[in-house]
Design an enzyme around this catalytic site. Structure first.
Site, PDB file in Angstrom:
ATOM      1  N   SER A 150      18.056  40.423  26.540  1.00  0.00           N
ATOM      2  CA  SER A 150      19.011  39.781  27.440  1.00  0.00           C
ATOM      3  C   SER A 150      20.323  39.485  26.706  1.00  0.00           C
ATOM      4  CB  SER A 150      18.367  38.516  28.033  1.00  0.00           C
ATOM      5  OG  SER A 150      19.106  38.030  29.125  1.00  0.00           O
ATOM      6  N   ASP A 278      16.682  44.685  37.959  1.00  0.00           N
ATOM      7  CA  ASP A 278      16.904  43.465  37.177  1.00  0.00           C
ATOM      8  C   ASP A 278      17.704  42.445  37.989  1.00  0.00           C
ATOM      9  OD1 ASP A 278      17.864  41.504  35.325  1.00  0.00           O
ATOM     10  OD2 ASP A 278      17.689  42.941  33.688  1.00  0.00           O
ATOM     11  N   HIS A 306      13.611  41.382  34.864  1.00  0.00           N
ATOM     12  CA  HIS A 306      14.389  40.975  33.694  1.00  0.00           C
ATOM     13  C   HIS A 306      13.432  40.572  32.572  1.00  0.00           C
ATOM     14  CE1 HIS A 306      18.021  39.671  31.632  1.00  0.00           C
ATOM     15  NE2 HIS A 306      17.373  38.572  31.263  1.00  0.00           N
TER      16      HIS A 306
END
Length: 335
Positions: A150, A278, A306
């Site tokens: 991320s 995502d 995600h």
């Protein structure tokens, strides 16, 4: 999975979502409840930075200088830490595959405030670059690789692109990086993604409150009670992130911190893993083969959420990332 690269492809099987967990939100949330508590103990070492701050480095096993066992530097996501379920799962997977592991906490993460008004941000490539130099000094014969999730994935990709042929990394893997912060901030402010946004902003607010307990630091920080400061990421980044880290405003920050423009300059074997569904990232931000250098392997799947990528089934889940990441790094080491 669709891939595009001029390098060897990973040796792991393509990702297929678990039966009963195909939905992007289930993929994203399931690991939090399935693996609710940390189970890997680590040693913490504080490293003093040149600007008078400190960075925490967590290692499950003491590092050593060994050319046969690369060190994998792991960068967590926004408000993450060594206790995040994806980090906890990756550490034993890497160790069992013959790698050493070092998890860097971004400044102020892990529940312990850092020493300066500034904290960390999505383009903060300076800190891992500095840490990589320190690791090279202490373990000069040991190859260095990196994995970023991320926010940490965005930082990693930007760092790789900035350094190009001078990168100290032998190989890297990025998972669910936001890539384009303009598009990501808009995506996070729509639909169910606002739930994730609120959760993360609440966590950031608590982190800032802890830091503001030091009066000397509080005086140099923007006001915590500013109207709308925590209403969405764009307002937060305009009020806190940009001024604390030397950006003109939120647009300047998003322009300069996004990793997508740097992908074409990456010169080390890099596996970019991303899911089209995502909920943190707009599909418009996902790169094509024309957007990346020949050193980048694109691992783009339709599903995965995600930092999810749960395969198998609801009753027997398999954490695909913990198979794919060591497989890719091993392939590059062999090459």
């Amino acid at each position: 999975m669709n891939t595009a690269s001029n390098t060897d492809h990973p040796t792991s099987q393509p990702f297929k979502p678990a039966t009963g967990l195909a939905n992007c939100h289930l993929q994203t949330i399931f690991p939090v409840f399935h693996r609710p508590k940390p189970w890997i103990r680590t040693q913490l070492q504080w490293l003093a930075t040149p600007d008078g701050d400190r960075i925490g480095l967590h290692t499950p096993v003491r590092l050593r200088d060994d050319p046969t066992q690369p060190i994998v530097l792991v960068l967590h996501g926004l408000e993450g830490s060594v206790e995040s379920s994806y980090i906890q799962g990756l550490m034993p997977a890497l160790l069992s595959a013959g790698f050493q592991v070092a998890v860097m906490h971004f400044r102020g993460c892990g529940g312990i405030p850092n020493l300066l008004p500034r904290a960390y941000h999505s383009g903060d490539s300076g800190d891992p670059r500095w840490l990589a130099e320190k690791l090279a000094e202490h373990y000069p014969n040991t190859p260095l690789m990196a994995v970023g999730y991320s926010l940490g994935g965005n930082v990693l990709l930007k760092w790789l692109g900035e350094d190009g042929e001078n990168s100290p990394l032998k190989a890297a893997v990025s998972v669910s990086a936001p890539l384009d912060l303009h598009l990501s901030s808009k995506r996070m402010n729509t639909g169910f993604s606002r739930v994730y946004q609120k959760h993360l902003l609440d966590s950031l607010k608590e982190s800032l409150k802890r830091k503001a307990q030091d009066p000397a630091i509080a005086q140099k920080m923007p006001q915590l009670d500013a109207p709308r400061a925590f209403s969405n990421f764009r307002h937060f980044d305009d009020h806190f992130t940009a001024p604390l880290h030397g950006f003109r405003d939120v647009d300047d920050y998003y322009d300069r911190a996004s990793s997508r423009p740097h992908l074409i300059n990456i010169a080390r074997p890099t596996y970019l893993i991303h899911a089209v569904d995502d909920p943190f990232v707009s599909p418009k931000a996902i790169p094509t083969a024309a957007d990346v250098s020949g050193s980048v392997t694109l691992g783009i799947s339709k599903r995965g959420g995600h930092v999810g990528f749960i395969s198998g089934s609801l009753w027997q889940p398999r954490y695909w990332l913990e198979e794919a990441i060591p497989a890719f790094l091993h392939a590059q080491l062999a090459a």
